[in-house]
Each structure stands twice: as structure tokens, then as C-alpha cells.
Design a protein around this motif. Structure first.
Motif, PDB file in Angstrom:
ATOM      1  N   GLN A  24      -4.690   2.336  -5.214  1.00 44.45           N
ATOM      2  CA  GLN A  24      -4.770   0.912  -5.536  1.00 44.45           C
ATOM      3  C   GLN A  24      -3.851   0.094  -4.663  1.00 44.45           C
ATOM      4  O   GLN A  24      -2.889   0.606  -4.111  1.00 44.45           O
ATOM      5  CB  GLN A  24      -4.390   0.687  -7.004  1.00 44.45           C
ATOM      6  CG  GLN A  24      -5.550   0.897  -7.942  1.00 44.45           C
ATOM      7  CD  GLN A  24      -5.179   0.536  -9.361  1.00 44.45           C
ATOM      8  OE1 GLN A  24      -4.006   0.418  -9.699  1.00 44.45           O
ATOM      9  NE2 GLN A  24      -6.200   0.365 -10.189  1.00 44.45           N
ATOM     10  N   VAL A  25      -4.153  -1.191  -4.573  1.00 43.41           N
ATOM     11  CA  VAL A  25      -3.258  -2.116  -3.892  1.00 43.41           C
ATOM     12  C   VAL A  25      -2.319  -2.677  -4.944  1.00 43.41           C
ATOM     13  O   VAL A  25      -2.749  -2.991  -6.046  1.00 43.41           O
ATOM     14  CB  VAL A  25      -4.068  -3.259  -3.251  1.00 43.41           C
ATOM     15  CG1 VAL A  25      -3.120  -4.310  -2.666  1.00 43.41           C
ATOM     16  CG2 VAL A  25      -4.969  -2.702  -2.170  1.00 43.41           C
ATOM     17  N   LEU A  26      -1.010  -2.732  -4.601  1.00 49.04           N
ATOM     18  CA  LEU A  26      -0.032  -3.151  -5.599  1.00 49.04           C
ATOM     19  C   LEU A  26       0.459  -4.575  -5.342  1.00 49.04           C
ATOM     20  O   LEU A  26       0.910  -4.897  -4.244  1.00 49.04           O
ATOM     21  CB  LEU A  26       1.156  -2.177  -5.574  1.00 49.04           C
ATOM     22  CG  LEU A  26       2.317  -2.506  -6.514  1.00 49.04           C
ATOM     23  CD1 LEU A  26       1.863  -2.523  -7.945  1.00 49.04           C
ATOM     24  CD2 LEU A  26       3.443  -1.510  -6.305  1.00 49.04           C
ATOM     25  N   THR A  27       0.351  -5.417  -6.370  1.00 47.19           N
ATOM     26  CA  THR A  27       0.978  -6.749  -6.356  1.00 47.19           C
ATOM     27  C   THR A  27       1.500  -7.011  -7.763  1.00 47.19           C
ATOM     28  O   THR A  27       1.079  -6.328  -8.703  1.00 47.19           O
ATOM     29  CB  THR A  27      -0.016  -7.881  -5.997  1.00 47.19           C
ATOM     30  OG1 THR A  27      -0.825  -8.137  -7.149  1.00 47.19           O
ATOM     31  CG2 THR A  27      -0.897  -7.537  -4.820  1.00 47.19           C
ATOM     32  N   PRO A  28       2.366  -8.022  -7.926  1.00 48.35           N
ATOM     33  CA  PRO A  28       2.837  -8.320  -9.286  1.00 48.35           C
ATOM     34  C   PRO A  28       1.716  -8.804 -10.197  1.00 48.35           C
ATOM     35  O   PRO A  28       1.914  -8.928 -11.406  1.00 48.35           O
ATOM     36  CB  PRO A  28       3.866  -9.441  -9.065  1.00 48.35           C
ATOM     37  CG  PRO A  28       4.334  -9.245  -7.672  1.00 48.35           C
ATOM     38  CD  PRO A  28       3.135  -8.770  -6.907  1.00 48.35           C
ATOM     39  N   ALA A  29       0.539  -9.055  -9.658  1.00 47.87           N
ATOM     40  CA  ALA A  29      -0.550  -9.595 -10.476  1.00 47.87           C
ATOM     41  C   ALA A  29      -1.437  -8.510 -11.088  1.00 47.87           C
ATOM     42  O   ALA A  29      -2.392  -8.830 -11.795  1.00 47.87           O
ATOM     43  CB  ALA A  29      -1.398 -10.545  -9.642  1.00 47.87           C
ATOM     44  N   ARG A  39       0.835  -1.185   0.000  1.00 48.04           N
ATOM     45  CA  ARG A  39       0.000   0.000   0.000  1.00 48.04           C
ATOM     46  C   ARG A  39       0.873   1.238   0.000  1.00 48.04           C
ATOM     47  O   ARG A  39       1.929   1.261   0.606  1.00 48.04           O
ATOM     48  CB  ARG A  39      -0.927  -0.009   1.222  1.00 48.04           C
ATOM     49  CG  ARG A  39      -2.170  -0.797   0.976  1.00 48.04           C
ATOM     50  CD  ARG A  39      -2.847  -1.210   2.283  1.00 48.04           C
ATOM     51  NE  ARG A  39      -3.519  -2.494   2.119  1.00 48.04           N
ATOM     52  CZ  ARG A  39      -4.628  -2.665   1.422  1.00 48.04           C
ATOM     53  NH1 ARG A  39      -5.214  -1.649   0.836  1.00 48.04           N
ATOM     54  NH2 ARG A  39      -5.170  -3.860   1.315  1.00 48.04           N
ATOM     55  N   PHE A  40       0.394   2.246  -0.658  1.00 49.69           N
ATOM     56  CA  PHE A  40       1.216   3.436  -0.873  1.00 49.69           C
ATOM     57  C   PHE A  40       0.527   4.630  -0.247  1.00 49.69           C
ATOM     58  O   PHE A  40      -0.674   4.842  -0.426  1.00 49.69           O
ATOM     59  CB  PHE A  40       1.400   3.647  -2.375  1.00 49.69           C
ATOM     60  CG  PHE A  40       2.348   4.759  -2.714  1.00 49.69           C
ATOM     61  CD1 PHE A  40       3.712   4.576  -2.589  1.00 49.69           C
ATOM     62  CD2 PHE A  40       1.876   5.975  -3.183  1.00 49.69           C
ATOM     63  CE1 PHE A  40       4.591   5.595  -2.917  1.00 49.69           C
ATOM     64  CE2 PHE A  40       2.748   7.001  -3.503  1.00 49.69           C
ATOM     65  CZ  PHE A  40       4.117   6.800  -3.376  1.00 49.69           C
ATOM     66  N   GLN A  41       1.315   5.396   0.539  1.00 56.40           N
ATOM     67  CA  GLN A  41       0.774   6.594   1.163  1.00 56.40           C
ATOM     68  C   GLN A  41       0.561   7.673   0.095  1.00 56.40           C
ATOM     69  O   GLN A  41       1.468   8.002  -0.645  1.00 56.40           O
ATOM     70  CB  GLN A  41       1.781   7.083   2.218  1.00 56.40           C
ATOM     71  CG  GLN A  41       1.298   8.216   3.068  1.00 56.40           C
ATOM     72  CD  GLN A  41       0.062   7.832   3.876  1.00 56.40           C
ATOM     73  OE1 GLN A  41       0.004   6.762   4.500  1.00 56.40           O
ATOM     74  NE2 GLN A  41      -0.963   8.686   3.852  1.00 56.40           N
ATOM     75  N   SER A  42      -0.661   8.197   0.044  1.00 54.12           N
ATOM     76  CA  SER A  42      -0.939   9.227  -0.952  1.00 54.12           C
ATOM     77  C   SER A  42      -0.082  10.469  -0.709  1.00 54.12           C
ATOM     78  O   SER A  42       0.099  10.891   0.429  1.00 54.12           O
ATOM     79  CB  SER A  42      -2.414   9.612  -0.885  1.00 54.12           C
ATOM     80  OG  SER A  42      -2.642  10.705  -1.739  1.00 54.12           O
ATOM     81  N   PRO A  43       0.492  11.028  -1.791  1.00 56.29           N
ATOM     82  CA  PRO A  43       1.340  12.205  -1.622  1.00 56.29           C
ATOM     83  C   PRO A  43       0.541  13.462  -1.281  1.00 56.29           C
ATOM     84  O   PRO A  43       1.093  14.437  -0.774  1.00 56.29           O
ATOM     85  CB  PRO A  43       2.002  12.359  -2.989  1.00 56.29           C
ATOM     86  CG  PRO A  43       1.064  11.697  -3.933  1.00 56.29           C
ATOM     87  CD  PRO A  43       0.401  10.600  -3.182  1.00 56.29           C
ATOM     88  N   VAL A  44      -0.744  13.467  -1.557  1.00 50.48           N
ATOM     89  CA  VAL A  44      -1.578  14.611  -1.166  1.00 50.48           C
ATOM     90  C   VAL A  44      -2.697  14.072  -0.283  1.00 50.48           C
ATOM     91  O   VAL A  44      -3.111  12.932  -0.431  1.00 50.48           O
ATOM     92  CB  VAL A  44      -2.184  15.319  -2.404  1.00 50.48           C
ATOM     93  CG1 VAL A  44      -1.113  16.015  -3.204  1.00 50.48           C
ATOM     94  CG2 VAL A  44      -2.948  14.340  -3.271  1.00 50.48           C
ATOM     95  N   ASP A  45      -3.167  14.896   0.639  1.00 49.11           N
ATOM     96  CA  ASP A  45      -4.298  14.400   1.423  1.00 49.11           C
ATOM     97  C   ASP A  45      -5.386  15.456   1.493  1.00 49.11           C
ATOM     98  O   ASP A  45      -5.285  16.523   0.888  1.00 49.11           O
ATOM     99  CB  ASP A  45      -3.866  13.942   2.819  1.00 49.11           C
ATOM    100  CG  ASP A  45      -3.009  14.986   3.498  1.00 49.11           C
ATOM    101  OD1 ASP A  45      -2.969  16.140   3.006  1.00 49.11           O
ATOM    102  OD2 ASP A  45      -2.380  14.667   4.524  1.00 49.11           O
ATOM    103  N   GLY A  46      -6.422  15.135   2.202  1.00 51.66           N
ATOM    104  CA  GLY A  46      -7.537  16.061   2.297  1.00 51.66           C
ATOM    105  C   GLY A  46      -8.458  15.899   1.102  1.00 51.66           C
ATOM    106  O   GLY A  46      -8.355  14.953   0.318  1.00 51.66           O
ATOM    107  N   ALA A  47      -9.378  16.842   1.010  1.00 49.55           N
ATOM    108  CA  ALA A  47     -10.353  16.791  -0.059  1.00 49.55           C
ATOM    109  C   ALA A  47     -10.688  18.200  -0.473  1.00 49.55           C
ATOM    110  O   ALA A  47     -10.424  19.160   0.251  1.00 49.55           O
ATOM    111  CB  ALA A  47     -11.609  16.062   0.390  1.00 49.55           C
TER     112      ALA A  47
END
Lengths: 286, 242
Positions: free
Chosen positions: A212-217, A121-129
Motif C-alpha cells: 500500500q501507499v502510506l499517507t496520514p489519510a 512507499r515501503f520496500q517489501s521485506p520478501v520478494d519473488g513469487a
């Protein structure tokens, strides 16, 4: 309440459409130049995602810089794959496609060995809305995705229709041999097409990484969707790939809202329905 | 000599398509290459322009060997090839097609170049083919067969060739259009001082405008000579002009 819902669904549709366009345009570009469905396209996307992921998390590279580096690296990889595997088979469409299927397996296997099968899982570089008209609330990362993807697509269009190499790509797509007779180096144009297509896929992957969730698939489903979108828009047509992506993004986005888990079923069914009535795709030429 | 082909052999797979063909085109002359279907006429021009590789023999252009030069470099040397079946870019406009003819001279950064040499060539091309000017913004795929042939020739002229290879320009055209194309070809040799190698099944048309002709049968030159002499040859008359 409903205005808010529709607004969000619409922005989501645009965002999805724009990223699909980045992916599909590359696939379409490569197909139009080489007459080859590049089945490993989704796997270059996956490599792009891992590239951004490790650059940003392990090496602490700024997210946008990581995006740029990943696009460049995967673009160059695409060129190398073209030089090593596709160029010797130039003009033999079927063997080339089988080779790209082999590359797909090779890349997925190597990625599995190198990165492991666990979800990342990757931390979003921007947050909030961001609020629009006090009613619609859009998560910032989705706006960021749209804000990067849309200009990239515009740049591609500018390149294809306004630059010398872009015109050469159009010429090769329409008649490879006649293009050679005008002095166009088809090997160079093919390599360039692979660079651009692969780089755009990597950029799309990096952009979607925060949501998104990252996997090699992840590569497989991506190439299937991109292929679907390209056929929907008209095989080999670049505006078609964009229109197809926006249509598919809308179908999926509205599908998720109204059909929940069956969204893909709904979207794919709609695509098939459209193709029954327009087999050459939305913008395809007979 | 502008173009010299010496003892050229070309194979399709293992079958020989050209069996030791020799031929020459001098500066500014119009040479016809006639012969039945499958005689190897297209193979010859395709080999000259690098689309096909020779298995033996040599091709010289302005004294330099070109039989190992890749196809995309040939046009830069001064040889433009109008392929059989016109092969215009159907989804490009007439103007864009003509611009592709000058591709090699376009500057990389700004494609929308208005350099004066390009404009001059374009004006000259339009002079030969006024209809192309009228249809400049039209899709090439929407043109008639004759117009597409004019576009294919115009596109080749935009490369400023010294040798023009024309492969069956009259094929599939109405008789009136064949006349028109023949006139234009004759005019081009005079005006641009370009050597032309004209491949034709329509020997009658080719003999009328060419000074010299070669007759190719099953991969070999069987007769050659000045067209007025050939036109009196009984054999040629019977087979090709009858």
C-alpha cells in the motif's frame, strides 16, 4: 488460464479478508465491551503503519521486529486513550463516540504535521513469487501477510474463548453490570480490549504496508471499511467480524477482477443488499 | 453481625431514593425486605453491592465498612448479588455462567481448571438445581424464566458467599415455579449457612420462608419485626398479604 486467474483471485481474497479481519475484530471487540464505535480505530492503524515504516527504514529494525514493536506501542497508546478519554465517560455511549471522533481528527492532524502529506512507499521485506501446481503464481508478500494474519486471528480466538480474561470480555459484552457482580473489573477489561484491538490494527497496518501507499489519510477509509465489515458480520460478534471480513475481502477481490475500478461500488452494493435481507448481519443475534 | 446498614441515604440525581435506612442480617439468617414498587428495595441492594454510591450513612459487612469498595471487589469479600431480572449471560452456556460465578477464583492461565474446590461447589450447586446439570451445555438465553432464575442463584452460590442478596427472584414466574424457588432459597440458608437478604414484592412467599422482615416504603423502613408477628399485624395484612 482461468484456473490461474481464479486461484489468484481466491488467494487475494483470503489475504484481504484476513487483514480486514485483524482490523475489524479489534473494532468489534471494543464495541462489544464498551458499546462504543471507536472511530479513531483506523487512525491507530495509520499510526501503526508509520511506526513500522520509520522503524524499518530509519532505524533499520528488522521488519518483523518492527511489526511487533508497532503493535505493542499502538496497543499501549490505545490503553492510554481509553484511560484518559473513555474511562471518565464510561457508560455514556454517545459522548464516548463523539470523543473518538475527536481523537480521529486529533491523530490525523498530528500525523500530518509529524509525517508530512507526501506518499511513502515501503520496500517489501520478501520478494519473488511462489508457484502452486505450476499454474498459480502468488507474490510472496501476499503469502507472508496471510501467514502472519491468520495465526494472529487464531490466537485471538484462543484468547477470547480459552482464557480467563477472554471469558471476562465475553461476560462484559453480554451484561456489563452482571459482569461486575461476578468480580470482573470492567475498567481493566476495557483497557485490555483497547490494547488488543489497537495492537491488531497496527499489526494489520504493518502487514499491508508493502502493498500500500502510506499517507496520514489512510485511516479514514480503513475505519469505514472495518465498520462496514463489522456490520456485515453482526455488530459486536467476533466470529461475525471474521466472517464479514472474509466475505468483504472476497467481494472486493472478485470485484476488482471483474469490475475493475468499480470494485468498491460493487462490494458495498453487495453488502447493502445482504443487509436488506439480514439486517442483524451474517452472525449477529437479534 | 453479618451485614449492618446504618442510616443509609442514597440519591438518584437529586431525588432521595433511600432516606436513612437501617437494617441488619445476621449469619445464616433469612431476612425479607418487602415493599411496593419504587420503595427503594433494589437501590438498597445495589448500594450494598457497590453498583450505586451512598450519599450518607454506612454499610458494614462482618464489621468492616464496605460503602466505598468498588463493585467488582464486593463479591470477593463474600457478598453475592442476584440482580433483578436474573441477568444471566445469555450467549454463554449454563456451565460457563456458573463458571463466571467463580470468576474471581479462576486461575489466570488455565481457565479450564478442574480444581477440586470448584468441582465441589459445582456439584453442590447442581444438587440444588438438578435441572441446571441437565442443561449444562445449553445457551442460558434459551432457558425458561424459572430456569434462568435458578441459574442466576446458582451462579451466585459459585462465588461461595456468606451473604446472598436476592432481588425479586419470584418476579414473572408461574406460581408453581415460585414455590420451587422459595423451597430452594430456604434450603440454601440451611445447607450453605449463608445469610440471605431477600427482596420480594410477593410478601406472602417471603414471609413464609424468612425469619425477620423489613417493610420499606418511599425510601424508609416503616415496620420491622419477626415475620410471624408481622403476619398478624393488621396494617401489613391489609396492604401486603391481602
Amino acid at each position: 488460464m482461468t484456473a490461474m486467474l481464479y486461484g489468484q483471485v481466491a488467494v487475494n481474497a483470503l489475504m484481504l479478508g484476513a487483514t480486514y479481519a485483524l482490523i475489524a475484530v479489534g473494532l468489534s471487540l471494543v464495541f462489544s465491551i464498551m458499546r462504543v464505535i471507536q472511530f479513531a480505530h483506523g487512525h491507530l492503524y495509520m499510526l501503526g503503519a508509520f511506526c513500522v515504516f520509520y522503524l524499518a527504514t530509519e532505524l533499520g529494525v528488522n521488519y518483523f521486529a518492527a511489526l511487533f514493536i508497532a503493535a505493542l506501542a499502538v496497543g499501549v497508546l490505545g490503553m492510554i486513550l481509553d484511560r484518559v478519554f473513555l474511562r471518565p465517560l464510561r457508560g455514556q455511549d454517545l459522548p464516548s463516540m463523539i470523543v473518538t471522533l475527536g481523537l480521529l481528527l486529533l491523530i490525523e492532524g498530528s500525523a500530518l504535521l509529524a509525517f508530512g502529506e507526501r506518499d511513502k512507499r515501503f520496500q517489501s521485506p520478501v520478494d519473488g513469487a511462489v508457484w502452486f501446481f505450476d499454474t498459480i503464481v502468488i507474490p510472496s508478500e501476499r503469502l507472508m501477510i496471510l501467514g502472519v494474519a491468520a495465526p494472529l486471528i487464531a490466537l485471538l480466538f484462543l484468547f477470547v474463548w480459552r482464557s480467563k480474561d477472554g471469558q471476562a470480555m465475553r461476560a462484559v459484552a453480554q451484561d456489563r453490570e452482571a459482569a461486575m457482580l461476578q468480580g470482573i473489573n470492567v475498567d481493566w477489561i476495557s483497557a485490555l480490549g483497547m490494547f488488543i484491538g489497537s495492537a491488531l490494527a497496527a499489526a494489520a497496518a504493518g502487514l499491508l504496508l508493502p502493498i500500500q501507499v502510506l499517507t496520514p489519510a489512510v485511516g479514514g477509509p480503513v475505519v469505514i471499511k472495518a465498520f462496514m465489515v463489522v456490520i456485515l458480520g453482526g455488530l459486536g460478534s467476533i466470529p461475525g467480524a471474521v466472517v464479514g471480513s472474509l466475505a468483504f475481502g472476497a467481494l472486493e477481490s472478485f470485484g476488482t477482477t471483474f469490475f475493475g475500478g468499480y470494485s468498491s461500488l460493487a462490494a458495498f452494493s453487495a453488502v447493502m443488499l445482504i443487509l436488506i435481507f439480514r439486517p442483524r448481519g451474517l452472525l449477529g443475534r437479534a | 453481625m453479618l451485614l449492618e446498614v446504618n442510616d443509609l441515604w442514597v440519591h438518584h440525581g437529586r431525588a432521595p431514593a433511600l432516606k436513612g435506612v437501617s437494617l441488619a442480617v445476621s449469619e445464616g439468617s433469612l431476612v425479607a425486605l418487602v415493599g411496593p414498587n419504587g420503595a427503594g428495595k433494589s437501590t438498597l441492594v445495589r448500594t450494598i453491592s457497590g453498583l450505586k454510591r451512598a450519599s450518607a450513612g454506612e454499610i458494614l459487612f462482618e464489621g468492616k465498612r464496605i460503602d466505598r469498595v468498588p463493585a467488582h471487589r464486593i463479591v470477593g469479600l463474600g457478598i453475592a448479588h442476584v440482580p433483578e431480572g436474573r441477568r444471566v449471560f445469555p450467549d454463554m452456556t449454563v456451565y460457563e455462567n456458573l463458571r463466571m460465578g467463580a470468576y474471581r477464583r479462576l486461575r489466570r492461565g488455565k481457565l479450564m481448571l478442574r480444581d477440586s474446590a470448584f468441582d465441589d461447589d459445582l456439584a453442590l450447586t447442581y444438587e440444588h438445581f438438578p435441572r441446571l446439570k441437565e442443561r449444562a451445555r445449553q445457551r442460558a438465553g434459551s432457558l425458561s424464566g424459572g430456569e434462568q432464575q435458578m441459574l442466576a442463584i446458582g451462579r451466585a452460590l459459585m462465588a461461595r458467599p456468606r451473604l446472598l442478596l436476592l432481588d425479586e427472584p419470584s418476579i414473572g414466574l408461574a406460581p408453581r415455579m415460585v414455590q420451587e424457588i422459595a423451597q430452594v432459597i430456604a434450603a440454601i440458608t440451611r445447607r450453605w449457612r449463608v445469610g440471605i437478604l431477600l427482596i420480594e414484592q410477593n410478601a406472602r412467599m417471603a414471609f413464609r420462608i424468612a425469619q425477620h422482615a423489613y417493610v420499606l416504603e418511599t425510601g424508609q423502613v416503616v415496620i420491622t419485626g419477626a415475620t410471624d408477628a408481622l403476619a398478624r399485624n393488621e396494617e401489613v395484612k391489609r396492604v401486603y398479604l391481602g
